[in-house]
Design an enzyme around this catalytic site. Structure first.
Site, short mmCIF file in Angstrom:
data_model
loop_
_atom_site.label_atom_id
_atom_site.label_comp_id
_atom_site.label_asym_id
_atom_site.label_seq_id
_atom_site.Cartn_x
_atom_site.Cartn_y
_atom_site.Cartn_z
N ASP A 67 1.15 -0.91 -0.21
CA ASP A 67 0.54 0.24 0.16
C ASP A 67 0.47 1.61 0.05
O ASP A 67 2.19 1.04 0.06
CB ASP A 67 -0.78 -0.03 1.29
CG ASP A 67 -0.50 -0.58 2.59
OD1 ASP A 67 0.73 -0.23 2.55
OD2 ASP A 67 -1.17 -1.06 3.46
N ASN A 136 -7.83 -4.17 14.27
CA ASN A 136 -9.06 -4.48 13.84
C ASN A 136 -8.91 -5.13 13.31
O ASN A 136 -9.93 -5.69 12.64
CB ASN A 136 -9.49 -2.97 13.37
CG ASN A 136 -9.03 -1.96 12.70
OD1 ASN A 136 -8.22 -3.04 11.63
ND2 ASN A 136 -10.05 -1.36 11.25
N HIS A 138 -6.90 -5.28 10.14
CA HIS A 138 -6.50 -4.98 9.42
C HIS A 138 -5.23 -6.01 7.96
O HIS A 138 -5.08 -5.72 9.02
CB HIS A 138 -6.92 -3.77 8.36
CG HIS A 138 -6.11 -3.50 9.20
ND1 HIS A 138 -5.70 -1.87 10.02
CD2 HIS A 138 -4.50 -2.82 8.94
CE1 HIS A 138 -5.20 -1.09 10.36
NE2 HIS A 138 -4.09 -1.61 9.55
N GLU A 143 -10.02 -2.48 5.66
CA GLU A 143 -10.37 -1.88 7.04
C GLU A 143 -12.10 -2.67 7.33
O GLU A 143 -12.52 -3.72 6.28
CB GLU A 143 -10.98 -0.43 7.64
CG GLU A 143 -9.48 0.35 7.20
CD GLU A 143 -8.41 0.49 8.13
OE1 GLU A 143 -8.79 -0.17 9.27
OE2 GLU A 143 -7.24 0.81 8.41
C1 F6R Z 1 1.47 -1.70 6.73
C2 F6R Z 1 0.24 -2.35 5.80
C3 F6R Z 1 -0.59 -2.21 7.61
C4 F6R Z 1 0.36 -2.93 8.45
C5 F6R Z 1 -0.86 -3.06 9.51
C6 F6R Z 1 -0.28 -3.46 11.34
O1 F6R Z 1 2.02 -2.18 4.54
O2 F6R Z 1 -0.48 -2.87 5.02
O3 F6R Z 1 -1.71 -3.56 7.56
O4 F6R Z 1 1.01 -4.21 8.36
O5 F6R Z 1 -1.04 -1.73 10.34
O6 F6R Z 1 0.84 -2.04 11.38
P1 F6R Z 1 2.25 -2.06 12.32
O7 F6R Z 1 3.14 -3.43 11.93
O8 F6R Z 1 3.27 -0.60 13.15
O9 F6R Z 1 1.46 -2.80 13.71
#
Ligand code: F6R
Length: 245
Positions: A67, A136, A138, A143
């Site tokens: 992303d 959550n 995701h 989301e």
């Molecule tokens: C990152 C992404 C997000 C993260 C997720 C966990 O490219 O797409 O889905 O993997 O938000 O984030 P962290 O690792 O910071 O807890």
């Protein structure tokens, strides 16, 4: 699904880096799906260390990230392209022309997403997709409520994400309102998936992802249906999984 139990973040990072290294050694021209965030930083650090020792060669690897914020340039230190350059690509011998992140500067969302799906398709498909897990449930920017059948698309960031991210920007107005993300369909089409999870704050959601119903309300729950998923989680993140404790 295989679940590896790691002692802590460092141990998780080492185990995950081992799996990625094995992929690169078995198939030097593999396609890696990569993630940003706090979860993979230690994994990337470990891969760089092994590269510096001469144990890894990234010269034939292609990478495709999950992303990117819409509106941020690669030079913006909050962009995911900047994150990947500084946390991995600048430190190994990967060919930058073979590293892909959605084009945050493309204002035409349809074009940005079509182009990205084309990149994924023409790469021959993702061999190993690395994922972090949101609180959550995701994955990428998919989301709760995201449709399982979607490919790369533009998402409106939720108020809570904008609120959480504003600390990284000079003002709230500068926080991007939208992002481009691979869809669940792209993620599920990866041949192998590696999920890394660390910390007690992820324990409840990890339990739901693994043992709860498969529902768009918990996007990562769809991973129960993929036939090659490896979870590497530390003890704190596994603390709600009673049968493993
Ligand atoms: C990152 C992404 C997000 C993260 C997720 C966990 O490219 O797409 O889905 O993997 O938000 O984030 P962290 O690792 O910071 O807890």
């Amino acid at each position: 699904m295989i679940i590896y139990r790691a002692k802590d973040y460092q141990d998780m990072s080492r185990k995950a880096a081992n799996i990625i290294s094995a992929q690169i050694i078995m198939k030097p021209n593999c396609v890696l799906g990569l993630a940003t965030g706090s979860s993979p930083v230690g994994t990337y650090r470990q891969l760089i260390e092994w590269y510096n020792k001469g144990d890894l060669d990234f010269s034939h690897v292609t990478s495709i990230n999950l992303d990117e914020y819409k509106g941020l340039s690669p030079e913006n230190d909050q962009s995911y392209r900047y994150f990947m350059n500084t946390n991995l690509f600048n430190h190994v011998n990967i060919d930058k022309a073979h590293t892909f992140v959605p084009n945050g500067l493309e204002v035409n969302s349809e074009k940005a997403c079509t182009d990205y799906n084309h990149i994924i398709a023409t790469s021959g498909g993702i061999d190993l997709q690395l994922l972090g897990l949101g609180h959550n449930g995701h994955i990428g920017f998919n989301e709760p409520g995201a449709a399982f059948e979607r490919e790369t698309h533009c998402v409106d960031l939720t108020e809570s994400t904008i609120e959480a991210n504003k600390r990284f920007f000079a003002s709230e107005e500068e926080v991007p309102r939208q992002a481009y993300t691979m869809g669940i369909k792209n993620i599920m089409q990866a041949k192998k998936i590696l999920v890394i999870v660390s910390g007690a704050d992820k324990a409840q959601i990890l339990e739901k992802v693994l043992h709860g119903p498969i529902t768009p309300e918990v996007p990562a729950s769809i991973l129960q249906l993929h036939n090659d998923v490896t979870i590497v989680a530390d003890e704190a993140a596994l603390s709600c999984l009673t049968e493993l404790a």
